[in-house]
Design an enzyme around this catalytic site. Structure first.
Site, PDB file in Angstrom:
ATOM      1  N   GLY A 239       0.856  -1.175   0.000  1.00  0.00           N
ATOM      2  CA  GLY A 239       0.000   0.000   0.000  1.00  0.00           C
ATOM      3  C   GLY A 239       0.887   1.217   0.000  1.00  0.00           C
ATOM      4  N   SER A 240       0.304   2.373   0.241  1.00  0.00           N
ATOM      5  CA  SER A 240       1.096   3.596   0.176  1.00  0.00           C
ATOM      6  C   SER A 240       2.164   3.628   1.275  1.00  0.00           C
ATOM      7  CB  SER A 240       0.188   4.809   0.316  1.00  0.00           C
ATOM      8  OG  SER A 240      -0.434   4.760   1.579  1.00  0.00           O
ATOM      9  N   PHE A 241       1.863   2.943   2.363  1.00  0.00           N
ATOM     10  CA  PHE A 241       2.788   2.939   3.509  1.00  0.00           C
ATOM     11  C   PHE A 241       4.048   2.142   3.237  1.00  0.00           C
ATOM     12  CE2 PHE A 241      -0.265  -0.453   3.628  1.00  0.00           C
ATOM     13  CZ  PHE A 241       0.531  -1.561   3.758  1.00  0.00           C
ATOM     14  N   GLY A 242       4.013   1.191   2.325  1.00  0.00           N
ATOM     15  CA  GLY A 242       5.141   0.299   2.103  1.00  0.00           C
ATOM     16  C   GLY A 242       4.644  -1.072   1.741  1.00  0.00           C
TER      17      GLY A 242
ATOM     18  N   VAL B 255       4.517  -5.455   2.706  1.00  0.00           N
ATOM     19  CA  VAL B 255       4.638  -6.463   3.761  1.00  0.00           C
ATOM     20  C   VAL B 255       5.053  -7.787   3.121  1.00  0.00           C
ATOM     21  CG1 VAL B 255       3.472  -7.675   5.622  1.00  0.00           C
ATOM     22  CG2 VAL B 255       2.830  -5.325   5.063  1.00  0.00           C
TER      23      VAL B 255
ATOM     24  N   LYS C 119       7.172  -5.674   7.661  1.00  0.00           N
ATOM     25  CA  LYS C 119       6.639  -4.503   6.979  1.00  0.00           C
ATOM     26  C   LYS C 119       7.774  -3.532   6.719  1.00  0.00           C
ATOM     27  CE  LYS C 119       3.816  -0.514   7.990  1.00  0.00           C
ATOM     28  NZ  LYS C 119       2.863   0.027   8.934  1.00  0.00           N
TER      29      LYS C 119
ATOM     30  N   ASP D 259      -7.646   3.978  10.993  1.00  0.00           N
ATOM     31  CA  ASP D 259      -7.753   3.318   9.689  1.00  0.00           C
ATOM     32  C   ASP D 259      -8.318   1.920   9.828  1.00  0.00           C
ATOM     33  OD1 ASP D 259      -7.657   3.179   6.963  1.00  0.00           O
ATOM     34  OD2 ASP D 259      -5.517   2.716   6.853  1.00  0.00           O
TER      35      ASP D 259
END
Ligand SMILES: *[C@@H]1O[C@H](CO)[C@@H](O)[C@H](O)[C@H]1NC(C)=O
Ligand SMILES: *[C@@H]1O[C@H](CO)[C@@H](O)[C@H](O)[C@H]1NC(C)=O
Length: 996
Positions: free
Chosen positions: A678-681, A683, A698, A804
């Site tokens: 996702g945008s966060f990184g 996994v 992650k 979230d």
């Protein structure tokens, strides 16, 4: 309107035929008789024969010199003159042109060539036939102009050239034909004005000028034709008003001026001045004013067509005096007042016992359909009320109208359930109920409609299953039940109706299950729309036999598997929409080879690999491929990455965090081990080298603003929280990778059952497709998540707001216990908690995931635990409805919240995800397992009342949590208590029902 113009034409044909026969006797009289036969006639006839190009019936074989020409087929001579008097070759399938030498047959009194295929011009030499009384060229292919020389044929009584291709104006010379009784120029391409001198033809009883291009006004001189019976001008461009003298020709019984540009109002006394009127057609003009009540004085009136004008008022009550009235077309006017009682005249029309057609469509009639329609003529075949403002139910009395073939009620405000007596109308061929407010099920008596051709029920509130009995309607060409609340599976009996050819539309319902392979029976169908349902499984390959298919719409379902190769047989396909499904695999190349294809939408699936470049794929404005993140190649305008075997970035970021003894088992972060991104990184799945434990790693995307800065604090925060329903952090690491970049990662325990999202919205992989969450599992997960929130909100050192919460952030372990993770906005969790004083008032702008974000965040409001409660409420609705809050069906102001509100409590079973009941061995779902025998049936039908009550309670909590105003939402601890109570009640009642 169709019916109206059709009947016009038939009347026209019958009418001319009749006249021609009537004329025969009177036309036979004349002919002065010379003593000897004349060679000229023989030569002229042979010339005529020579021009015949087709003669399949061998008519001309008798035209040879072994027989005297007076005995040739179709030739009649004067008994003593032996000169040709009649040339009659009607309906002989002849083709050819007419030679000028026809002018030599100077004794001719009658020429009858009607109903053949003669072509070319009508020779000017006919002007030499000074004895001619009868010229009938009806229905041939003559072109050119009407010969002006006909003006010499002053004995002409009948001139009929209807159904040819004549052009030009009516020649002014013809004003000499003052003996004309019959003038039929209908259905040609004539232009110009209607000559005023026709008014001098005092013997004229039939004037037919219809279906040409005449323009200008109707000359008032025609009012002098006092013997006129047929007045036929329809289908031109005539304008102005009808001159009053015409309304005074009392002999007229056939009056047709339909389809022109006439205006003015109909004279109030028309029924008195035209007392012999039998047929009156004035439709498709601009007439205004009321329908004259005096029409009731025209006691012979049979057909009244006033459709398509601007008439006002209502149907005069005294039309009820017209016992012979067969058709009344009044559609497309401004009749009615949109009020109660508008349709009271229907009770009077009961006296019109011959009535077969009643068309009141496209007006402003209001009020209810009175039960007195039961008393309308049982002769009635055609009853059309469409596009009015009629409300209320369909009266039971409709069952009396047993000869109805068409019933049109579409586009009104009708409601209620359909009366079962509708099924008595077994002659119905067309039934239009669309665009109303009808509810309830389709009566099973609809299976009686064996004559039905068109059935439209779209855009209502019908519900329940599609009855199998519809499969009896084996003459159906068109079936539209779209945009209703139908549930259950598509019966194979209905999808297999091979008569369907125009369209089958079941879109925008709640249909579930697979597309039955009987769809392959639809070999004549051109339009198939099953979009926006909950259909699943693979597309049956039998679809390949639907060779007439031009439009295929399957979007907005849960179809899976590859786009079937068998579709390549369907060469006629023009539009294909497969978007918003779970199709996977490559885009098949044949799609670029379908030559008729004009539009292709395959967006929002899981397609991968190369996009073809040919055919439709070269036209980027006509294809849609968004939302398939693994596509590459295609034409340049698509701006997709070029297709390569390997992702060059994946192997480079070798994990350099060795001080924590993390491992290489992520295989250098290869794509095979990627389990989420996702945008966060991203996994990855990995193995700890120290003890072999499987973990989730992650790797944070440090390009994301703020990610690096808050990393250490975030790790601390995560390490300090511990709860059974929160995802456990094993370790964190911060380092520099081989390329000298910052590298930060978090290591979590690995959840072997993946995310809740994968279970609620399964994709097509072997791992997931058979998985379905049972009702009790969903309830357990919901309680788990509530516990997690309660911990974060109330039991941490400082309250933590997750920000979230959504199904992809809820992970399931091997026992299906839910663990709330942070895969979405982990840094967020930390920001909210790093400063106790601000923990509940931090302004965050728009954060979270669309669909789950509380409305106040979107308006610059403050983060609070009640924001998480909102997301939880949406989550609850999603878990039990089986639709994401961003599902296509939730648009135009209809949110998942509103949708649920509308259906509670009565219709709760219509919205629940049926897949939670698709379980063989779950005796706790049904009251009586023995009753579940019909496989096609929607599993929701037999669900026990105990579960229903439970579902209602869950939805009520979901609704209360997802209220727009934070103050109205349930606090977290109350949510936990309520959810626990629901589960307890359910489990206890289950125990109670179990036999010892
Ligand atoms: C035949 O009739 C035509 C026209 O009526 C006339 O001109 C001609 O002289 C006639 N011929 C004979 C042989 O009678
Ligand atoms: C021509 O013949 C048909 C029958 O073959 C008859 O019905 C028709 O009336 C005849 N026409 C004339 C003008 O005599």
């Amino acid at each position: 309107m169709m019916h109206s113009s059709l009947s016009h034409e038939w009347v026209l044909l019958i009418f001319f035929h009749g006249i021609l026969l009537m004329c025969m006797s009177s036309c036979l009289k004349s002919a002065t008789v010379p003593a000897i036969a004349n060679e000229t006639d023989r030569l002229a006839l042979l010339d005529f024969k020579n021009r015949i190009t087709q003669d399949p019936l061998q008519i001309m074989s008798s035209w040879n010199d072994s027989i005297h020409f007076c005995n040739w087929l179709g030739v009649t001579c004067g008994p003593s003159s032996k000169r040709v008097m009649v040339l009659n070759l009607t309906t002989k399938k002849l083709s050819g042109s007419i030679p000028p030498s026809i002018g030599n047959l100077t004794y001719l009194t009658r020429i009858d060539l009607r109903n053949n295929s003669f072509y070319g011009e009508i020779p000017q030499e006919v002007g030499r036939l000074l004895r001619l009384q009868y010229l009938n060229l009806w229905s041939n292919s003559f072109g050119g102009k009407v010969p002006a020389n006909l003006s010499y044929c002053t004995q002409l009584r009948v001139l009929a050239v209807t159904y040819n291709n004549l052009i030009g104006q009516i020649p002014n010379h013809l004003s000499t034909l003052s003996k004309l009784e019959f003038l039929g120029l209908d259905v040609n391409n004539l232009i110009g004005h209607i000559p005023a001198w026709i008014g001098n033809f005092s013997s004229l009883y039939a004037l037919g000028l219809s279906r040409n291009n005449f323009q200008g006004s109707i000359p008032s001189e025609l009012g002098r034709l006092t013997g006129l019976k047929y007045f036929q001008l329809y289908g031109n461009y005539l304008s102005g008003t009808i001159p009053p003298p015409i309304y005074n020709i009392s002999s007229i019984y056939y009056f047709s001026v339909a389809q022109n540009r006439l205006h003015g109002s109909l004279p109030p006394d028309i029924g008195l001045t035209l007392p012999n009127l039998q047929i009156f057609y004035c439709g498709l003009n601009n007439f205004t004013g009321p329908i004259p009540a005096s029409l009731s004085n025209a006691s012979q009136l049979q057909d009244l067509s006033i459709s398509g004008n601007g008439l006002i008022g209502t149907i005069p009550h005294n039309l009820a005096r017209l016992q012979g009235l067969v058709t009344l077309y009044s559609g497309g006017n401004r009749l009615g007042y949109g009020k109660d009682g508008d349709l009271n005249f229907l009770s009077f029309l009961a006296n019109c016992t011959s009535l077969k057609t009643l068309d009141l469509s496209y007006n402003y009639f209001g009020g209810v359909l009175p039960n007195s329609i039961a008393n309308l003529s049982t002769q009635l075949q055609y009853l059309y009320f469409a596009v009015n403002m009629i409300r209320g139910d369909i009266p039971i009395g409709i069952g009396n109208l047993v000869n109805l073939e068409l019933l049109g009620l579409s586009d009104n405000y009708l409601g209620g359930t359909l009366p079962d007596v509708l099924g008595k109308l077994q002659k119905l061929k067309e039934l239009y109920l669309n665009d109303n407010k009808f509810s309830g099920p389709i009566p099973s008596s609809f299976g009686n409609f064996t004559a039905m051709i068109m059935l439209s029920m779209a855009k209502n509130r019908f519900e329940g299953n599609i009855p199998l009995s519809l499969g009896n309607c084996q003459n159906l060409l068109y079936l539209n039940i779209s945009s209703n609340n139908f549930t259950g599976t598509i019966p194979k009996q209905v999808i297999g109706l091979s008569s369907l050819s125009i369209s089958l539309d079941m879109s925008h319902n709640f249909l579930i299950g697979a597309l039955p392979f009987e769809v392959g029976n639809l070999i004549h169908l051109s339009w198939l729309d099953l979009s926006n349902n909950r259909l699943s499984g693979e597309i049956p390959t039998t679809l390949e036999t639907c060779l007439s298919l031009e439009h295929l719409y399957l979007e907005g379902n849960s179809f899976q598997g590859a786009i079937p190769q068998s579709l390549k047989m369907l060469r006629g396909l023009e539009q294909i929409d497969l978007s918003q499904n779970n199709f996977s695999g490559n885009i098949p190349k044949f799609l670029g080879k379908l030559v008729s294809l004009r539009h292709l939408n395959i967006s929002y699936n899981d397609l991968e690999g190369e996009v073809p470049s040919e055919g439709i794929f070269a036209n980027t404005s006509e294809i849609s491929i968004f939302g398939n993140n693994k596509l590459c190649g295609g034409v340049q305008e698509l701006h997709l990455p070029t297709c390569t075997r390997k992702n060059p970035h994946s192997s480079k970021k070798f994990l350099a965090c060795t001080q924590n003894k993390l491992l290489k088992s992520t295989n250098g972060f290869s794509e095979n081990h990627l389990i989420g991104s996702g945008s966060f990184g991203s996994v990855y799945k990995g193995v700890l080298s120290k003890n072999g434990a499987i973990v989730a790693v992650k790797v944070l995307n440090l390009q994301q603003k703020g990610a690096s800065k808050s990393f250490i604090n975030e790790c601390n925060a995560l390490r300090s929280i511990r709860h059974r329903n929160l995802l456990k952090v094993i370790s964190a690491c911060s380092s520099i990778d081989r390329e000298g970049n910052d590298f930060k990662s978090l290591i979590f325990e690995f959840m072997c059952n993946g995310s809740l999202d994968q279970w609620l919205h399964p994709k097509n992989d072997v791992q997931h497709q058979s998985k379905r969450l049972r009702f009790i599992q969903r309830l357990n997960i919901a309680v788990d998540v509530a516990y997690a929130l309660e911990y974060l909100h109330h039991h941490c050192e400082t309250p933590i707001v997750h920000c979230d919460l959504k199904p992809s952030n809820i992970l399931l372990d091997e026992d299906m216990v839910a663990h709330v993770g942070d895969f979405g906005l982990a840094n967020f969790l930390f920001e909210a908690s790093n400063n106790p004083s601000k923990s509940q008032t931090l302004s965050i702008g728009l954060k979270g995931s669309i669909g789950y974000i509380p409305p106040e965040y979107g308006m610059g409001g403050q983060v609070s635990t009640l924001g998480d409660i909102y997301s939880y409420g949406i989550l609850l609705l999603e878990m039990f409805i089986g639709k994401r809050p961003i599902d296509e069906m939730f648009k135009d102001g209809l949110s998942i919240h509103k949708f649920t509100t509308m259906t509670l409590p009565e219709h709760v079973m219509n919205i629940v995800d049926p897949s939670m009941f698709f379980v063989e061995d779950e005796e706790d779902i049904y009251d009586d397992i023995e009753e579940i025998t019909i496989i096609e049936e929607d599993p929701r039908v037999n669900v026990s009342s105990r579960i229903k009550e439970c579902l209602i309670s869950v939805f009520q909590i979901g609704l209360s949590c997802s209220k727009a105003s934070p103050d109205e939402r349930m606090p977290t601890n109350v949510v936990v208590n309520e959810m626990n109570a629901i589960r307890d009640t359910f489990l206890k009642s289950k125990k109670k029902n179990e036999p010892e």
